[in-house]
Design an enzyme around this catalytic site. Structure first.
Site, PDB file in Angstrom:
ATOM      1  N   ASP A  91      18.690  47.363  27.414  1.00 34.92           N
ATOM      2  CA  ASP A  91      19.831  48.131  27.932  1.00 34.92           C
ATOM      3  C   ASP A  91      19.501  48.852  29.240  1.00 34.92           C
ATOM      4  O   ASP A  91      20.322  48.887  30.154  1.00 34.92           O
ATOM      5  CB  ASP A  91      20.271  49.198  26.922  1.00 34.92           C
ATOM      6  CG  ASP A  91      20.971  48.605  25.714  1.00 34.92           C
ATOM      7  OD1 ASP A  91      21.660  47.584  25.870  1.00 34.92           O
ATOM      8  OD2 ASP A  91      20.843  49.183  24.620  1.00 34.92           O
TER       9      ASP A  91
ATOM     10  N   LYS B 220      20.372  51.256  16.767  1.00 39.66           N
ATOM     11  CA  LYS B 220      19.316  51.144  17.781  1.00 39.66           C
ATOM     12  C   LYS B 220      18.160  52.134  17.600  1.00 39.66           C
ATOM     13  O   LYS B 220      17.020  51.804  17.879  1.00 39.66           O
ATOM     14  CB  LYS B 220      19.917  51.338  19.175  1.00 39.66           C
ATOM     15  CG  LYS B 220      20.887  50.238  19.583  1.00 39.66           C
ATOM     16  CD  LYS B 220      21.359  50.479  21.006  1.00 39.66           C
ATOM     17  CE  LYS B 220      22.540  49.608  21.349  1.00 39.66           C
ATOM     18  NZ  LYS B 220      22.932  49.734  22.753  1.00 39.66           N
TER      19      LYS B 220
END
Ligand code: ATR
Length: 257
Positions: free
Chosen positions: A83, A47
């Site tokens: 997220d 990420k």
């Protein structure tokens, strides 16, 4: 959950998993782009690495410094982060919690812990208590909050009085013989109204079991998994995610019922 959602909407799309060595991440993204993939999801440890590999960053990825969703637009890779919003959606939905003005104890200061801390501060929680095994990491997160969200009071260490919410953002609880991430000699769960464990497998961690015994409202991380996925689905397809279908598919795949 994505394949179930594609089927429910009659889309001839497929969601597939690939294990990619971090040293091949750039090549994998370029390859997916060359093959006209609609997009990608990325998970640990990709990420942060992917941020530098995007042709453009959506505000969400820019803000949290991490990419978990890529959409390919005319051979350009656009990085998003779904997220952070998912944390708040799941907390509201599963615990019916009003975050504005809340007092929160957050365990963990890795990728998930840092994003949760900053997102909660951006939602105007009143007080954040941050605890992590490695003190330097948690000090750095506290520093970021002081700099960007001066209205949220932040302290490193356990609270002395009751809190509205305890969140586990550490990986402790994933393995059956893991200790609880919360040292109950330092903070009693009787002092917490609600407990959220980002871990969703097992469904009931030691932390969740003790929280239930202490009378707290509890939820595990399935809602976060669902909502980050639903948002990614909407980014790729431009269609509203069929949340119920996706939730049922997750439950069936993860818990077998
Ligand atoms: P993620 O992206 O899931 O947050 P991570 O960045 O590796 O993964 O963070 C893992 C978190 O779990 C960290 O807060 C880590 O604590 P450290 O910062 O001290 O490493 C925490 N963690 C992992 N194993 C742990 C253990 N055995 N005891 C206490 N904390 C642990």
């Amino acid at each position: 959950m994505h394949n179930a959602a594609f089927a429910a909407l009659g889309l001839d799309w497929r969601y597939l998993a690939f294990e990619v060595d971090p040293k091949n991440l750039r090549a994998a993204i370029e390859g997916a782009k060359a093959m006209n993939f609609a997009g990608l999801n990325l998970t640990v440890p990709h990420k942060l690495l992917a941020v530098e590999m995007m042709d453009a960053l959506d505000e969400s990825a820019e803000k949290w410094g991490a990419v978990n969703t890529i959409r390919f637009d005319n051979a350009r890779a656009i990085g998003f982060n779904t997220d952070a919003d998912a944390i708040v959606t799941a907390l509201r939905e599963d615990l019916k919690l009003e975050l504005r003005g809340a007092k929160v104890l957050l365990l963990g200061a890795g990728g998930a812990g840092r994003t949760a801390a900053l997102k909660l501060a951006s939602e105007s929680v009143a007080e954040l208590f941050l605890v992590n095994r490695t003190e330097t990491k948690v000090e750095a997160v506290a520093g970021e909050i002081i700099e960007h969200f001066p209205l949220t009071k932040v302290a490193v260490g356990f609270p002395k009085s009751a809190v509205d919410l305890v969140i586990n953002a550490t990986s402790l609880g994933l393995k059956p013989d893991d200790a609880s991430p919360l040292d109950e000699k330092r903070f009693s769960l009787k002092q917490a109204r609600a407990v959220y464990d980002m871990i969703y497998r097992p469904a009931e961690t030691k932390l969740i079991a003790s929280a239930k015994a202490a009378g707290c409202k509890t939820a595990n991380g399935l809602g976060m998994l669902l909502h980050q996925g639903a948002k990614a689905f909407e980014i790729w397809t431009g269609k509203t995610a069929p949340l119920d279908v996706m939730r049922r598919a997750l439950e069936k795949n993860i818990y077998g019922h």
